[in-house]
Scaffold this active site. Structure first.
Site, PDB file in Angstrom:
ATOM      1  N   ASP A 183       0.855  -1.192   0.000  1.00 13.96           N
ATOM      2  CA  ASP A 183       0.000   0.000   0.000  1.00 13.96           C
ATOM      3  C   ASP A 183       0.889   1.240   0.000  1.00 13.96           C
ATOM      4  O   ASP A 183       2.054   1.191   0.408  1.00 13.96           O
ATOM      5  CB  ASP A 183      -0.880  -0.003   1.258  1.00 13.96           C
ATOM      6  CG  ASP A 183      -2.163   0.788   1.091  1.00 13.96           C
ATOM      7  OD1 ASP A 183      -3.246   0.180   1.069  1.00 13.96           O
ATOM      8  OD2 ASP A 183      -2.087   2.043   0.979  1.00 13.96           O
ATOM      9  N   VAL A 191       0.662   1.853  -6.789  1.00 18.46           N
ATOM     10  CA  VAL A 191       0.277   0.958  -7.907  1.00 18.46           C
ATOM     11  C   VAL A 191       0.480   1.589  -9.277  1.00 18.46           C
ATOM     12  O   VAL A 191       0.434   0.895 -10.288  1.00 18.46           O
ATOM     13  CB  VAL A 191      -1.187   0.465  -7.780  1.00 18.46           C
ATOM     14  CG1 VAL A 191      -1.352  -0.472  -6.601  1.00 18.46           C
ATOM     15  CG2 VAL A 191      -2.187   1.618  -7.739  1.00 18.46           C
ATOM     16  N   TYR A 241     -14.718   7.433 -12.368  1.00 18.14           N
ATOM     17  CA  TYR A 241     -14.781   6.159 -11.639  1.00 18.14           C
ATOM     18  C   TYR A 241     -15.434   5.076 -12.500  1.00 18.14           C
ATOM     19  O   TYR A 241     -14.924   3.950 -12.604  1.00 18.14           O
ATOM     20  CB  TYR A 241     -15.549   6.361 -10.325  1.00 18.14           C
ATOM     21  CG  TYR A 241     -15.441   5.199  -9.367  1.00 18.14           C
ATOM     22  CD1 TYR A 241     -14.286   5.009  -8.604  1.00 18.14           C
ATOM     23  CD2 TYR A 241     -16.483   4.293  -9.208  1.00 18.14           C
ATOM     24  CE1 TYR A 241     -14.179   3.942  -7.717  1.00 18.14           C
ATOM     25  CE2 TYR A 241     -16.389   3.224  -8.332  1.00 18.14           C
ATOM     26  CZ  TYR A 241     -15.233   3.052  -7.585  1.00 18.14           C
ATOM     27  OH  TYR A 241     -15.129   1.990  -6.710  1.00 18.14           O
ATOM     28  N   LYS A 272     -13.562   1.609 -13.691  1.00 21.40           N
ATOM     29  CA  LYS A 272     -14.022   0.297 -13.236  1.00 21.40           C
ATOM     30  C   LYS A 272     -14.563  -0.540 -14.400  1.00 21.40           C
ATOM     31  O   LYS A 272     -14.490  -1.771 -14.383  1.00 21.40           O
ATOM     32  CB  LYS A 272     -15.069   0.451 -12.135  1.00 21.40           C
ATOM     33  CG  LYS A 272     -14.488   1.041 -10.845  1.00 21.40           C
ATOM     34  CD  LYS A 272     -13.365   0.182 -10.266  1.00 21.40           C
ATOM     35  CE  LYS A 272     -12.904   0.629  -8.896  1.00 21.40           C
ATOM     36  NZ  LYS A 272     -11.846  -0.242  -8.340  1.00 21.40           N
ATOM     37  N   THR A 321     -16.437   1.404   4.203  1.00 17.83           N
ATOM     38  CA  THR A 321     -14.982   1.500   4.395  1.00 17.83           C
ATOM     39  C   THR A 321     -14.620   2.990   4.381  1.00 17.83           C
ATOM     40  O   THR A 321     -15.451   3.833   4.017  1.00 17.83           O
ATOM     41  CB  THR A 321     -14.210   0.813   3.243  1.00 17.83           C
ATOM     42  OG1 THR A 321     -14.386   1.610   2.061  1.00 17.83           O
ATOM     43  CG2 THR A 321     -14.676  -0.608   2.999  1.00 17.83           C
TER      44      THR A 321
HETATM   45  N1  LIG Z   1     -16.134   0.937  -0.517  1.00 19.66           N
HETATM   46  C1  LIG Z   1     -16.976   0.828  -1.539  1.00 19.66           C
HETATM   47  O1  LIG Z   1     -18.142   1.218  -1.474  1.00 19.66           O
HETATM   48  C2  LIG Z   1     -16.500   0.194  -2.831  1.00 19.66           C
HETATM   49  C3  LIG Z   1     -17.469  -0.174  -3.771  1.00 19.66           C
HETATM   50  C4  LIG Z   1     -17.066  -0.742  -4.960  1.00 19.66           C
HETATM   51  C5  LIG Z   1     -15.736  -0.941  -5.216  1.00 19.66           C
HETATM   52  N2  LIG Z   1     -14.816  -0.572  -4.295  1.00 19.66           N
HETATM   53  C6  LIG Z   1     -13.411  -0.776  -4.623  1.00 19.66           C
HETATM   54  O2  LIG Z   1     -12.822  -1.624  -3.655  1.00 19.66           O
HETATM   55  C7  LIG Z   1     -11.417  -1.348  -3.598  1.00 19.66           C
HETATM   56  C8  LIG Z   1     -11.014  -1.194  -2.134  1.00 19.66           C
HETATM   57  O3  LIG Z   1     -11.659  -0.025  -1.627  1.00 19.66           O
HETATM   58  P1  LIG Z   1     -12.035   0.158  -0.085  1.00 19.66           P
HETATM   59  O4  LIG Z   1     -13.466   0.437  -0.037  1.00 19.66           O
HETATM   60  O5  LIG Z   1     -11.454  -0.933   0.698  1.00 19.66           O
HETATM   61  O6  LIG Z   1     -11.292   1.564   0.179  1.00 19.66           O
HETATM   62  P2  LIG Z   1     -10.203   2.044   1.239  1.00 19.66           P
HETATM   63  O7  LIG Z   1     -10.067   3.495   0.989  1.00 19.66           O
HETATM   64  O8  LIG Z   1     -10.545   1.566   2.594  1.00 19.66           O
HETATM   65  O9  LIG Z   1      -8.867   1.284   0.771  1.00 19.66           O
HETATM   66  C9  LIG Z   1      -8.191   1.618  -0.404  1.00 19.66           C
HETATM   67  C10 LIG Z   1      -6.711   1.412  -0.173  1.00 19.66           C
HETATM   68  O10 LIG Z   1      -6.028   1.690  -1.427  1.00 19.66           O
HETATM   69  C11 LIG Z   1      -4.863   2.387  -1.112  1.00 19.66           C
HETATM   70  N3  LIG Z   1      -4.406   3.136  -2.290  1.00 19.66           N
HETATM   71  C12 LIG Z   1      -5.009   4.167  -2.912  1.00 19.66           C
HETATM   72  N4  LIG Z   1      -4.261   4.611  -3.935  1.00 19.66           N
HETATM   73  C13 LIG Z   1      -3.147   3.824  -3.968  1.00 19.66           C
HETATM   74  C14 LIG Z   1      -2.005   3.782  -4.775  1.00 19.66           C
HETATM   75  N5  LIG Z   1      -1.807   4.663  -5.788  1.00 19.66           N
HETATM   76  N6  LIG Z   1      -1.080   2.831  -4.546  1.00 19.66           N
HETATM   77  C15 LIG Z   1      -1.232   1.965  -3.524  1.00 19.66           C
HETATM   78  N7  LIG Z   1      -2.292   1.966  -2.688  1.00 19.66           N
HETATM   79  C16 LIG Z   1      -3.234   2.896  -2.921  1.00 19.66           C
HETATM   80  C17 LIG Z   1      -5.221   3.302   0.051  1.00 19.66           C
HETATM   81  O11 LIG Z   1      -4.065   3.759   0.752  1.00 19.66           O
HETATM   82  C18 LIG Z   1      -6.109   2.383   0.867  1.00 19.66           C
HETATM   83  O12 LIG Z   1      -5.344   1.660   1.822  1.00 19.66           O
HETATM   84  C19 LIG Z   1     -11.185  -0.112  -4.463  1.00 19.66           C
HETATM   85  O13 LIG Z   1     -10.711  -0.515  -5.725  1.00 19.66           O
HETATM   86  C20 LIG Z   1     -12.573   0.472  -4.614  1.00 19.66           C
HETATM   87  O14 LIG Z   1     -12.716   1.238  -5.791  1.00 19.66           O
HETATM   88  C21 LIG Z   1     -15.151  -0.015  -3.098  1.00 19.66           C
END
Ligand SMILES: NC(=O)c1ccc[n+]([C@@H]2O[C@H](COP(=O)([O-])OP(=O)(O)OC[C@H]3O[C@@H](n4cnc5c(N)ncnc54)[C@H](O)[C@@H]3O)[C@@H](O)[C@H]2O)c1
Length: 252
Positions: free
Chosen positions: A37, A61, A152, A156, A189
């Site tokens: 991360d 990433v 977004y 996705k 989250t």
């Molecule tokens: N939470 C939701 O409602 C939801 C819904 C659909 C999809 N998602 C997807 O699920 C995945 C996880 O999201 P989450 O809800 O756990 O969010 P979160 O914010 O809790 O976690 C995301 C993590 O990604 C890390 N991150 C961001 N940019 C980065 C980079 N450039 N390099 C390395 N790390 C990086 C952040 O530091 C964080 O630890 C994401 O791809 C998000 O788009 C989330």
């Protein structure tokens, strides 16, 4: 028998939310988790808490060199690589008229290009390890549009079809590497914290988001992590290139 015994899983975005919940499940099921991360403080704290079967590695990433270091560091520490969860991501609002070029690039770089670089980086190590399973987190907004999230949705949607490419390429090459996408609804989250406290019309952001789901509530990180665990394990051995939806009925 544990479902991931001796399997090594690299989790991008492993410091928080769905990635962190998955890292915990990987360990519970007998595997090793590399928490990768850009948030070093949170990532190291989680790895320390989880103990000897976990490792933190810094990763942005969007940087190819970081991915190379993460894969090398994983193999050096745990002797192989069998699973990748591409969970690093950022949320973003803004429609086609308000989304700036800069925001569009930032969101697509992290969510889409980051997933491309991750898949590319792990394939050689997975081949060396006898095969593996890649899980890319897309979203319900990678299956259908939304008028409020231009960048977004684009990022996705790209993850969804790129996943199918990786699945078909690896199948054709007989690498024994599967690749599937996961499509969560709104999950409680840190990513959606800001939206929960907004007001939308005469509703709180929380109420507005809850009502999008026929099941009547937001999802929890563990509910998505359990689906990911299935995809990382041998239990899903005949599934590749598939969209797995975890959305409380939102897309139904
Ligand atoms: N939470 C939701 O409602 C939801 C819904 C659909 C999809 N998602 C997807 O699920 C995945 C996880 O999201 P989450 O809800 O756990 O969010 P979160 O914010 O809790 O976690 C995301 C993590 O990604 C890390 N991150 C961001 N940019 C980065 C980079 N450039 N390099 C390395 N790390 C990086 C952040 O530091 C964080 O630890 C994401 O791809 C998000 O788009 C989330």
């Amino acid at each position: 028998m544990p479902r991931l015994e001796n399997k090594v899983v690299l989790v991008s975005g492993g410091a928080s939310g769905i990635g962190a919940a998955t890292a915990r499940l990987v360990l519970r099921e007998g595997g090793k988790a590399v928490i990768a991360d850009r948030d070093e403080e949170k990532g190291r704290a989680l790895a320390n808490e989880l103990g000897a079967s976990a490792l933190f590695l810094p990763l942005d990433v969007t940087h190819e060199a970081d991915w190379q270091k993460a894969v090398t560091g994983t193999v050096e520490k745990f002797g192989g690589l069998h699973g990748l969860l591409n969970a690093a991501g950022v949320g973003a609002g803004g429609d086609i008229e308000s989304c700036t070029l800069q925001d569009y690039r930032r969101v697509n770089d992290i969510n889409s290009l980051g997933t491309f670089l991750g898949c590319k980086a792990v394939i050689p190590a997975m081949k060396q390890s006898g095969g593996g399973s890649i899980v890319n987190i897309s979203s319900v907004l990678g299956l259908r549009g939304a008028p409020y999230a231009a960048a977004y949705c684009a990022s996705k949607g790209a993850v969804r079809l790129f996943t199918k490419h990786v699945a078909l390429h690896c199948a054709q090459m007989k690498y024994n590497i599967r690749c599937n996408s996961v499509h969560p609804g709104y999950i409680e989250t840190p990513m959606i914290e800001g939206r929960l406290s907004q007001t939308i019309g005469n509703m709180s952001g929380r109420q507005w988001l809850e009502e999008l789901h026929p099941i009547g509530r937001l999802g929890q990180a563990d509910e998505v992590a359990n689906m990911i665990l299935f995809l990382l394990s041998h239990e899903s051995s005949f599934s590749t290139g598939v969209e797995f939806v975890c959305d409380g009925g939102l897309t139904a």
